[in-house]
Design an enzyme around this catalytic site. Structure first.
Site, PDB file in Angstrom:
ATOM      1  N   ASN A  94       0.830  -1.214   0.000  1.00 26.65           N
ATOM      2  CA  ASN A  94       0.000   0.000   0.000  1.00 26.65           C
ATOM      3  C   ASN A  94       0.862   1.260   0.000  1.00 26.65           C
ATOM      4  O   ASN A  94       0.346   2.360   0.233  1.00 26.65           O
ATOM      5  CB  ASN A  94      -0.904   0.021   1.230  1.00 26.65           C
ATOM      6  CG  ASN A  94      -1.815  -1.189   1.291  1.00 26.65           C
ATOM      7  OD1 ASN A  94      -2.373  -1.608   0.284  1.00 26.65           O
ATOM      8  ND2 ASN A  94      -1.950  -1.764   2.477  1.00 26.65           N
ATOM      9  N   HIS A 132     -13.677  -1.477   6.572  1.00 22.35           N
ATOM     10  CA  HIS A 132     -12.538  -2.216   7.118  1.00 22.35           C
ATOM     11  C   HIS A 132     -12.866  -2.846   8.483  1.00 22.35           C
ATOM     12  O   HIS A 132     -13.647  -2.302   9.259  1.00 22.35           O
ATOM     13  CB  HIS A 132     -11.381  -1.231   7.267  1.00 22.35           C
ATOM     14  CG  HIS A 132     -10.060  -1.847   7.554  1.00 22.35           C
ATOM     15  ND1 HIS A 132      -9.582  -2.003   8.831  1.00 22.35           N
ATOM     16  CD2 HIS A 132      -9.102  -2.334   6.731  1.00 22.35           C
ATOM     17  CE1 HIS A 132      -8.372  -2.554   8.775  1.00 22.35           C
ATOM     18  NE2 HIS A 132      -8.062  -2.769   7.517  1.00 22.35           N
ATOM     19  N   GLU A 163     -15.672   4.313   3.905  1.00 18.27           N
ATOM     20  CA  GLU A 163     -14.325   4.593   3.406  1.00 18.27           C
ATOM     21  C   GLU A 163     -14.482   5.460   2.173  1.00 18.27           C
ATOM     22  O   GLU A 163     -15.537   5.426   1.528  1.00 18.27           O
ATOM     23  CB  GLU A 163     -13.625   3.275   3.028  1.00 18.27           C
ATOM     24  CG  GLU A 163     -13.143   2.527   4.238  1.00 18.27           C
ATOM     25  CD  GLU A 163     -12.665   1.107   3.929  1.00 18.27           C
ATOM     26  OE1 GLU A 163     -12.091   0.860   2.862  1.00 18.27           O
ATOM     27  OE2 GLU A 163     -12.884   0.237   4.784  1.00 18.27           O
ATOM     28  N   SER A 182     -10.743  -0.591   0.447  1.00 17.45           N
ATOM     29  CA  SER A 182      -9.415  -1.182   0.508  1.00 17.45           C
ATOM     30  C   SER A 182      -9.240  -2.422  -0.362  1.00 17.45           C
ATOM     31  O   SER A 182      -8.142  -2.675  -0.844  1.00 17.45           O
ATOM     32  CB  SER A 182      -9.080  -1.538   1.959  1.00 17.45           C
ATOM     33  OG  SER A 182     -10.028  -2.449   2.489  1.00 17.45           O
ATOM     34  N   ASP A 208     -13.134   7.205   6.326  1.00 19.17           N
ATOM     35  CA  ASP A 208     -11.793   6.634   6.433  1.00 19.17           C
ATOM     36  C   ASP A 208     -11.106   6.773   5.070  1.00 19.17           C
ATOM     37  O   ASP A 208     -11.493   6.113   4.105  1.00 19.17           O
ATOM     38  CB  ASP A 208     -11.918   5.161   6.863  1.00 19.17           C
ATOM     39  CG  ASP A 208     -10.568   4.474   7.022  1.00 19.17           C
ATOM     40  OD1 ASP A 208      -9.542   5.073   6.676  1.00 19.17           O
ATOM     41  OD2 ASP A 208     -10.558   3.318   7.498  1.00 19.17           O
ATOM     42  N   HIS A 242      -6.999   4.743   1.945  1.00 18.86           N
ATOM     43  CA  HIS A 242      -6.457   4.473   0.611  1.00 18.86           C
ATOM     44  C   HIS A 242      -6.594   5.663  -0.328  1.00 18.86           C
ATOM     45  O   HIS A 242      -6.487   5.513  -1.543  1.00 18.86           O
ATOM     46  CB  HIS A 242      -7.115   3.223   0.022  1.00 18.86           C
ATOM     47  CG  HIS A 242      -6.821   2.017   0.848  1.00 18.86           C
ATOM     48  ND1 HIS A 242      -5.672   1.274   0.693  1.00 18.86           N
ATOM     49  CD2 HIS A 242      -7.483   1.465   1.896  1.00 18.86           C
ATOM     50  CE1 HIS A 242      -5.650   0.311   1.593  1.00 18.86           C
ATOM     51  NE2 HIS A 242      -6.737   0.407   2.336  1.00 18.86           N
ATOM     52  N   LYS A 244       0.189   4.068   4.607  1.00 22.01           N
ATOM     53  CA  LYS A 244      -0.055   3.646   3.219  1.00 22.01           C
ATOM     54  C   LYS A 244       0.643   4.631   2.286  1.00 22.01           C
ATOM     55  O   LYS A 244       1.860   4.633   2.260  1.00 22.01           O
ATOM     56  CB  LYS A 244      -1.542   3.461   3.018  1.00 22.01           C
ATOM     57  CG  LYS A 244      -1.927   2.163   3.765  1.00 22.01           C
ATOM     58  CD  LYS A 244      -3.348   1.922   4.011  1.00 22.01           C
ATOM     59  CE  LYS A 244      -3.454   0.582   4.759  1.00 22.01           C
ATOM     60  NZ  LYS A 244      -4.667   0.467   5.546  1.00 22.01           N
TER      61      LYS A 244
HETATM   62  C1  LIG Z   1      -5.117  -0.367   6.649  1.00 21.81           C
HETATM   63  C2  LIG Z   1      -6.447   0.191   6.991  1.00 21.81           C
HETATM   64  C3  LIG Z   1      -6.735   0.605   8.298  1.00 21.81           C
HETATM   65  C4  LIG Z   1      -5.830   0.304   9.453  1.00 21.81           C
HETATM   66  O1  LIG Z   1      -4.703   1.098   9.440  1.00 21.81           O
HETATM   67  P1  LIG Z   1      -3.373   0.546  10.134  1.00 21.81           P
HETATM   68  O2  LIG Z   1      -2.530   1.748  10.278  1.00 21.81           O
HETATM   69  O3  LIG Z   1      -2.807  -0.469   9.190  1.00 21.81           O
HETATM   70  O4  LIG Z   1      -3.773  -0.043  11.439  1.00 21.81           O
HETATM   71  C5  LIG Z   1      -7.928   1.245   8.528  1.00 21.81           C
HETATM   72  N1  LIG Z   1      -8.824   1.437   7.546  1.00 21.81           N
HETATM   73  C6  LIG Z   1      -8.594   1.009   6.290  1.00 21.81           C
HETATM   74  C7  LIG Z   1      -9.618   1.233   5.233  1.00 21.81           C
HETATM   75  C8  LIG Z   1      -7.406   0.362   5.981  1.00 21.81           C
HETATM   76  O5  LIG Z   1      -7.192  -0.094   4.748  1.00 21.81           O
END
Ligand SMILES: *Cc1c(COP(=O)(O)O)cnc(C)c1O
Length: 403
Positions: A53, A139, A190, A194, A219, A222, A253
């Protein structure tokens, strides 16, 4: 003398692992003996990596490494305690100032991971009397947070506005606003999903939450670094960032470091500092991680950041033109190929690995049962020839869905 209790768990674990293996769901760690990049070394073999990522190739960028090294020299390696005890080091404050400026919010708060961000924030805000409304594909950290909060959970069909509205109407009949002002509804989605790489209709969701008096948390794990004029995220690109109460993102990411964050009002951040348990009861992230993330936030806003984004979208366009059945409307660095059967996905991934490509098979519980897929991710660090080589390898596999 009391005899020890029977140890049933030992046999059960053995059986459960055997079941996982049988169902094609067993997961194992693969040791990587190199830095994150387009080439990774696994088991002594160099593989072209299409699983990370690290979309802008920042995880190993000199500017981030230098920022981290400097922070180690000045602040050491460990942060000593939680932020509220004595671990609130200058690099954390600098990171949060950079994040707030980047997201154009009053304030920001960083956490040790995205997972901790979601759990701490949602549980701080909601309780038993509240309703949390989740997109079907959010997620796992958001699902876990919702469960832990004790709020009533409602799930709307993926990106389905009618279904979301139906739930919001139900929530409002359940809680007449005037009677009990302590009951709240929070929608969580989101911006870029993801495992599918598709986008949420954020403008329409914002309109709906305003019409129904709910709060919205988005969120951008990505999307941060990738969308919007300076990489602020999809909400910014769609012009609705200032209408979203809780903007969440990760630092691990496209930003190439590690950690998570919330951007919002000063009041929200002050409240989370007091009530987010994953923030309060956890040692502060290492100063190096915070400094690297701050350097990344600055970098993605510059012309270099824009060049990296352009390069990434070129690579995405190139792969999509080669492999027609990879679905995604808006360009996204995540290009899933749906396989369906878990065993078949694992086998395809293994065949690609034999040819020198690392493309992970994503299975339940990360995605639904029977929705296993190859999840190809591209980064700005991939060369055009890397993408062409992958397209060639994919063309020789039978890529028709087997469901
Ligand atoms: C990776 C991810 C997370 C978690 O983040 P980390 O820093 O890896 O704990 C949260 N939400 C989404 C959509 C993700 O892809």
């Amino acid at each position: 003398m009391r005899s020890p209790p029977p140890v049933k768990l030992t046999q059960q674990l053995e059986a459960r692992l055997a079941d996982l293996r049988e169902d094609g769901l067993l997961r194992e760690l693969r040791r990587v003996d190199s830095a994150q990049g387009t080439r990774i070394v696994i088991g002594g073999k160099t593989l072209l990596n299409f699983s990370s990522n690290d979309y802008l190739g920042l995880a190993n960028h000199p500017a981030l490494k230098e920022a981290a090294t400097k922070a180690i020299e000045q602040f050491g390696v460990g942060s000593g305690a939680s932020r509220l005890i004595c671990g609130s080091l200058a690099p954390h404050h600098e990171l949060e100032e950079a994040l707030a400026a980047f997201k154009a919010t009053e304030a920001a708060l960083s956490f040790s991971s995205g997972y901790a961000t979601a759990v701490g924030t949602i549980c701080a805000l909601l309780g038993r009397d509240d309703v949390i409304v989740l997109d079907k594909l959010v997620h796992a950290c958001i699902v876990d947070a919702a469960r832990l909060s004790g709020a009533k959970i409602r799930v709307f069909k993926h990106n389905d506005l009618d279904d979301l509205e139906r739930i919001l109407q139900w929530a409002n009949t359940r809680l007449p606003a005037s009677q009990d002002a302590t009951r709240n509804t929070l929608i969580v989605t989101e911006s870029v999903f993801s495992m599918d790489g598709d986008c949420a209709p954020l403008r329409e969701i914002v309109a709906l939450k305003e019409r129904h008096g709910a709060w919205l948390m988005v969120d951008e794990a990505h999307a941060t670094g990738l969308y919007g004029e300076r990489g602020q995220g999809l909400a910014s690109q769609l012009g609705v960032a200032d209408r979203i109460e809780i903007q969440m993102g990760t630092l691990g990411k496209a930003l190439g470091a590690s950690g998570g964050h919330i951007a919002g009002t000063r009041m929200l951040v002050d409240y989370l500092v007091n009530r987010a348990r994953s923030f309060i009861f956890s040692t502060a992230p290492s100063p190096a991680a915070a400094a690297a993330a701050a350097a990344a936030v600055k970098l993605v806003r510059t012309a270099e950041g824009e060049t990296l984004r352009q390069k990434l979208w070129q690579r995405v366009a190139a792969l999509k033109s080669e492999i027609q059945n990879l679905k995604s409307e808006r360009p996204s660095a995540i290009l899933p190929h749906l396989v369906g059967d878990e065993g078949a996905a694992v086998e395809m991934s293994a065949r690609l690995r034999e040819r020198g490509f690392f493309v992970p098979a994503i299975r339940y519980p990360t995605v639904a049962r029977g929705a296993a897929r190859l999840r190809i991710t591209l980064t700005a660090a991939h060369k055009a020839s890397d993408v062409a080589a992958l397209a060639n390898a994919l063309a020789t596999l039978d890529l028709r869905p087997r469901t």
